[in-house]
Scaffold this active site. Sequence first.
Site, PDB file in Angstrom:
ATOM      1  N   LYS A  46      19.113 -33.330  -7.944  1.00 17.95           N
ATOM      2  CA  LYS A  46      19.699 -32.654  -6.422  1.00 17.95           C
ATOM      3  C   LYS A  46      18.923 -31.556  -6.419  1.00 17.95           C
ATOM      4  CE  LYS A  46      24.350 -31.165  -4.866  1.00 17.95           C
ATOM      5  NZ  LYS A  46      25.778 -30.814  -5.209  1.00 17.95           N
ATOM      6  N   SER A  99      29.238 -32.630  -2.004  1.00 18.22           N
ATOM      7  CA  SER A  99      27.668 -32.260  -1.259  1.00 18.22           C
ATOM      8  C   SER A  99      26.470 -33.078  -2.048  1.00 18.22           C
ATOM      9  CB  SER A  99      27.651 -30.816  -1.595  1.00 18.22           C
ATOM     10  OG  SER A  99      27.349 -30.709  -3.087  1.00 18.22           O
ATOM     11  N   SER A 152      31.530 -32.278  -6.053  1.00 16.77           N
ATOM     12  CA  SER A 152      30.434 -32.914  -5.578  1.00 16.77           C
ATOM     13  C   SER A 152      29.783 -33.856  -6.359  1.00 16.77           C
ATOM     14  CB  SER A 152      29.475 -31.693  -5.107  1.00 16.77           C
ATOM     15  OG  SER A 152      29.925 -31.019  -4.477  1.00 16.77           O
TER      16      SER A 152
HETATM   17  N1  GLN Z   1      33.593 -30.147  -0.972  1.00 21.19           N
HETATM   18  C1  GLN Z   1      33.508 -28.905  -1.999  1.00 21.19           C
HETATM   19  C2  GLN Z   1      33.072 -27.964  -1.181  1.00 21.19           C
HETATM   20  O1  GLN Z   1      32.836 -27.932  -0.027  1.00 21.19           O
HETATM   21  C3  GLN Z   1      32.958 -28.940  -3.085  1.00 21.19           C
HETATM   22  C4  GLN Z   1      31.634 -28.560  -3.149  1.00 21.19           C
HETATM   23  C5  GLN Z   1      30.745 -28.916  -4.642  1.00 21.19           C
HETATM   24  O2  GLN Z   1      31.270 -29.398  -5.540  1.00 21.19           O
HETATM   25  N2  GLN Z   1      29.530 -28.443  -4.646  1.00 21.19           N
HETATM   26  O3  GLN Z   1      33.110 -26.778  -1.654  1.00 21.19           O
END
Ligand code: GLN
Length: 529
Positions: free
Chosen positions: A89, A164, A188
């Site tokens: 990532k 994400s 994410s």
């Molecule tokens: N969807 C969550 C957010 O927008 C999780 C993001 C993540 O785990 N990086 O914060």
Amino acid sequence: MTETTTPAAGEELTRLTAAAMADRLTAGELTSEQLVHAHLDRIERLNPVLNAYLRVDAEGALATAREVDAARAGGEQLPRLAGVPVAVKDIACTEGLVTTAGSRMLAAWVPPYDATVVRRLREARMPILGKTNMDEFAMGSSTEHSAFGPTRNPWDLDRIPGGSGGGSSAAVAAYLAPLAIGSDTGGSIRQPAAVTGTVGAKPTYGGVSRYGVIALASSLDQIGPCARTVTDAALLHEVIGGHDPMDSTSIDAPVPPVLEAAGTRDLTGLRVGIVSELTGEGYQPDVQARFDEAVAQLREAGAEVVEVSCPHFRYALPAYYLILPSEASSNLARYDAMRYGLRVHPEGVDRPSAEQVMAASRDAGFGDEVKRRIILGTYALSAGYYEAYYGQAQKVRTLIARDFEAAFEQVDVLISPTAPTTAFRIGDKAEDPMAMYRNDIATIPANLAGVPGLSVPAGIAGDGLPVGVQLLAPATSDERMYAVGAALEARLAAQWGGSGSVLDRAPDVSALVDAFATTASSADREVTA
Ligand code: GLN
């Protein structure tokens, strides 16, 4: 040694599990160079539409592959995953390779060092194929907030691959990599796994080093593995896990025995708790149905299943969306146009002040969601409101941790659907941040409490899209979720037939990509909402 494979044979190679790749490499039936080539060919063909990778490092991956092949030919003893390719990532720093965190702010930034997780991949001699797409600074649940365009879900190109870490999940689901690194601050790794029919684990907080990983919310962030099987996830978990003196929150203890646990088939005597607050209302009916079937499978595998209540989980979402922006606003203050990253000269100003340059750079460098959270976080942390917002949210966080403690006195593992719905359409929630946030309802409690979570495929919903179930275990007992995940995976595989992977039932992504490319120009395909 570098005998070439036909494209068809290459395709076959990308279908192997990481464990099988490792076995065939060790047996000398395959070279790492062949494996890397097979993946690079596929990436070249499919990535222009999928946009799972932001950057491919063909040269670097091939160089590692050749070194591994030579070492193996020379009789050197190599780590288990040596020669098995991996994707990373774009939030983890890679020395000499642009690392953007999905942001214009870092569009041209080349890190001077490797994150610990990347260093461990290199020490394991795993070729790094490239860097995967993500929501900007990991804020989002769809990868639509990437400054470099959304990633498409290999099951349906008009849908999101989760976020994400949608680039990593799409890469693994589309056989553009057998393994990938993700980061999970609020889901994410797990939610992208659920909506792409793959496996994703968020280890215990502190179980994998965050050193060199671009920070979103430091008390929530956790690095973990993305894979197609529970065993593959465990293999990668063992490579990246373990103490790192460079991360002050890193746990100084051996990695939990996750690989051994991934061999579990019988759950006799194990107590599994369904979290009442994370089922029922708000969950898509066929997501709930696949979940119920998974629970029935666990019973058949010998587990004792009960319902447990975690009453404060109701407040997890609002608490998270105060704590995360607060920490993020502070972490993102480093993008000041002075040290690194984008620097923009404000228009029409001859000799701008430092503040003017900073303002212009942050305005141009950050996207809307990032700005929204910086504003929210700065407000929540401001003198008059600190106690009312951040302070209150921290108290709720403690109550959620206590809910977990109480639940784990009654059961060994908790279970819930990973996400309330299957993959939604690109554009569907773009204008409604609250709808996007609600997607994280089931994944966020684990981050607030620091406990580990694993998402495994549970079948396909009526809309033809995959569903995931989430297993949660007490802190530092990550092996428990792997054990239950593996037993569930084995039972479902026996039921599904084929290789046992739910991905066997995904549409042929090459055909989807060809059709996509020929039907319309990508401009016409911009979601017709
Ligand atoms: N969807 C969550 C957010 O927008 C999780 C993001 C993540 O785990 N990086 O914060």
